[in-house]
Design an enzyme around this catalytic site. Structure first.
Site, PDB file in Angstrom:
ATOM      1  N   ASP A   1       0.828  -1.211   0.000  1.00  9.80           N
ATOM      2  CA  ASP A   1       0.000   0.000   0.000  1.00  9.80           C
ATOM      3  C   ASP A   1       0.867   1.267   0.000  1.00  9.80           C
ATOM      4  O   ASP A   1       2.001   1.247   0.475  1.00  9.80           O
ATOM      5  CB  ASP A   1      -0.913  -0.025   1.235  1.00  9.80           C
ATOM      6  CG  ASP A   1      -2.108   0.897   1.088  1.00  9.80           C
ATOM      7  OD1 ASP A   1      -2.333   1.433  -0.020  1.00  9.80           O
ATOM      8  OD2 ASP A   1      -2.835   1.080   2.085  1.00  9.80           O
TER       9      ASP A   1
ATOM     10  N   GLY B   1       0.067   5.428  -4.363  1.00 17.13           N
ATOM     11  CA  GLY B   1      -0.526   6.712  -4.749  1.00 17.13           C
ATOM     12  C   GLY B   1       0.106   7.856  -3.982  1.00 17.13           C
ATOM     13  O   GLY B   1       0.496   8.886  -4.558  1.00 17.13           O
TER      14      GLY B   1
ATOM     15  N   HIS C   1       2.373   3.259  -9.027  1.00 11.97           N
ATOM     16  CA  HIS C   1       2.133   1.819  -9.245  1.00 11.97           C
ATOM     17  C   HIS C   1       3.308   1.204 -10.000  1.00 11.97           C
ATOM     18  O   HIS C   1       3.701   0.071  -9.724  1.00 11.97           O
ATOM     19  CB  HIS C   1       0.827   1.595 -10.003  1.00 11.97           C
ATOM     20  CG  HIS C   1      -0.387   2.009  -9.210  1.00 11.97           C
ATOM     21  ND1 HIS C   1      -0.578   1.635  -7.909  1.00 11.97           N
ATOM     22  CD2 HIS C   1      -1.470   2.768  -9.538  1.00 11.97           C
ATOM     23  CE1 HIS C   1      -1.720   2.142  -7.460  1.00 11.97           C
ATOM     24  NE2 HIS C   1      -2.286   2.843  -8.435  1.00 11.97           N
TER      25      HIS C   1
ATOM     26  N   LEU D   1      10.162 -20.719  -4.628  1.00 16.51           N
ATOM     27  CA  LEU D   1       9.243 -19.778  -3.970  1.00 16.51           C
ATOM     28  C   LEU D   1       7.891 -19.858  -4.673  1.00 16.51           C
ATOM     29  O   LEU D   1       7.829 -19.800  -5.902  1.00 16.51           O
ATOM     30  CB  LEU D   1       9.792 -18.340  -4.096  1.00 16.51           C
ATOM     31  CG  LEU D   1       8.857 -17.219  -3.640  1.00 16.51           C
ATOM     32  CD1 LEU D   1       8.750 -17.187  -2.114  1.00 16.51           C
ATOM     33  CD2 LEU D   1       9.344 -15.850  -4.128  1.00 16.51           C
TER      34      LEU D   1
ATOM     35  N   ARG E   1       2.058  -4.690   6.193  1.00 17.82           N
ATOM     36  CA  ARG E   1       1.311  -3.651   5.485  1.00 17.82           C
ATOM     37  C   ARG E   1       2.155  -2.388   5.454  1.00 17.82           C
ATOM     38  O   ARG E   1       2.570  -1.882   6.507  1.00 17.82           O
ATOM     39  CB  ARG E   1      -0.047  -3.362   6.127  1.00 17.82           C
ATOM     40  CG  ARG E   1      -0.830  -2.327   5.295  1.00 17.82           C
ATOM     41  CD  ARG E   1      -2.298  -2.255   5.575  1.00 17.82           C
ATOM     42  NE  ARG E   1      -2.944  -1.421   4.575  1.00 17.82           N
ATOM     43  CZ  ARG E   1      -4.218  -1.463   4.233  1.00 17.82           C
ATOM     44  NH1 ARG E   1      -5.015  -2.322   4.821  1.00 17.82           N
ATOM     45  NH2 ARG E   1      -4.715  -0.660   3.313  1.00 17.82           N
TER      46      ARG E   1
ATOM     47  N   GLU F   1       1.113 -12.963  12.421  1.00 22.61           N
ATOM     48  CA  GLU F   1       1.761 -11.828  13.064  1.00 22.61           C
ATOM     49  C   GLU F   1       1.701 -10.651  12.091  1.00 22.61           C
ATOM     50  O   GLU F   1       1.854 -10.834  10.877  1.00 22.61           O
ATOM     51  CB  GLU F   1       3.223 -12.156  13.378  1.00 22.61           C
ATOM     52  CG  GLU F   1       3.398 -13.244  14.404  1.00 22.61           C
ATOM     53  CD  GLU F   1       2.871 -12.845  15.778  1.00 22.61           C
ATOM     54  OE1 GLU F   1       3.005 -11.666  16.158  1.00 22.61           O
ATOM     55  OE2 GLU F   1       2.322 -13.740  16.469  1.00 22.61           O
TER      56      GLU F   1
END
Ligand code: IPE
Ligand code: IPE
Ligand code: MG
Length: 248
Positions: A21, A24, A38, A132, A185, A204
């Site tokens: 996040d 922008g 982006h 992965l 985040r 977590e």
């Protein structure tokens, strides 16, 4: 995990999920259009995928486009679709060589047929890679995922008494993937925004004010380091108390 180590010790989370996040705001703070944010975010993703391979993370789930992101202006949505296509075109061969297995979670249906085809081809090409697993959450919503799972159970005639946590897990888009150990985040927001709402029950959390395009390998390393210090109790007692009841 010392400063010069390239590995992260023995407690590397198996599954890291990231809410990427702040693209922008990153762009806005530089006087650039949101899409430039982006694009910069996509560049950064490449760095973090490499870091996961290097640190030994086995599953990486990235939130790239939510079911609620359709509410954004048309130009931004089109730009994000274009970026997805571009990333597949430009990065797929390299990712394949590095042993990355690409998967998609969410609904492909609403995407343009050309993009759906590219995503399915990328999944098919990389399906045997083991280094992965990269789950790309695109047109993903946690509520939508649960609804989708319930519909499938009903269609298949699952009996009420057969429904338990393991069965629900098998009906989600993430079937077969362990629940995330660590959810990161970026950009400081303190909410889940419909991401992995079932799977995150005991994950977590690590929240940083850094915007996603600036969340580099060092910051990622810090997040993994913070994780190693967590005491995951899953509703029980911590190991020290459990081993020594006099501390209880
Ligand atoms: C995250 O960045 C990427 C997507 C949601 C596609 P944002 O676009 O949400 O960036 P902010 O939150 O507006 O800064
Ligand atoms: C979450 O970010 C979705 C993605 C990162 C793809 P948003 O920017 O859409 O979340 P809200 O709207 O701030 O909750
Ligand atoms: Mg945002």
């Amino acid at each position: 995990m010392g400063d010069n180590d390239t590995t992260c010790g023995s407690e590397v989370p198996t599954h890291v999920a990231i809410i990427m996040d702040g693209n922008g705001r990153w762009a806005l703070s530089r006087g650039l259009p949101r899409l430039a944010g982006h694009r910069a975010g996509t560049e950064n993703l490449r760095r973090i995928i490499r870091a996961c391979v290097e640190f030994g993370v086995k599953y990486l789930t990235i939130y790239a486009f939510s079911t609620e992101n359709w509410g954004r202006p048309r130009e931004e949505i089109e730009g994000l679709m274009h970026i997805l296509e571009d990333v597949i075109d430009k990065e797929l061969n390299e990712l394949n060589k590095e042993g990355v297995q690409l998967r998609h979670i969410g609904r492909l249906e609403r995407l343009a047929p050309k993009i759906q085809e590219k995503v399915l081809d990328a999944i098919a090409l990389t399906k045997n890679n083991q280094r992965l697993v990269l789950n790309v959450a695109f047109n993903y919503g946690g509520r939508d995922e649960i609804i989708c799972g319930i519909q499938k159970m009903i269609k298949e005639g699952v009996k009420p008494e057969e429904v338990n946590e393991h069965l629900v897990d098998r009906y989600l888009f993430t079937a077969g993937v362990p629940h995330p150990d660590l959810i990161i985040r970026t950009s400081g927001e303190l909410r889940i925004s419909n991401f992995l709402i079932w799977q995150a029950a005991y994950s977590e959390w690590y929240v940083t004010p850094t915007y996603w395009p600036d969340f580099n390998k060092e910051e990622f390393r810090k997040a993994l380091e913070a994780y190693t210090k967590r005491d995951r109790r899953f509703g029980g007692l911590s190991a020290t108390v459990a081993d020594n009841p006099s501390h209880a």
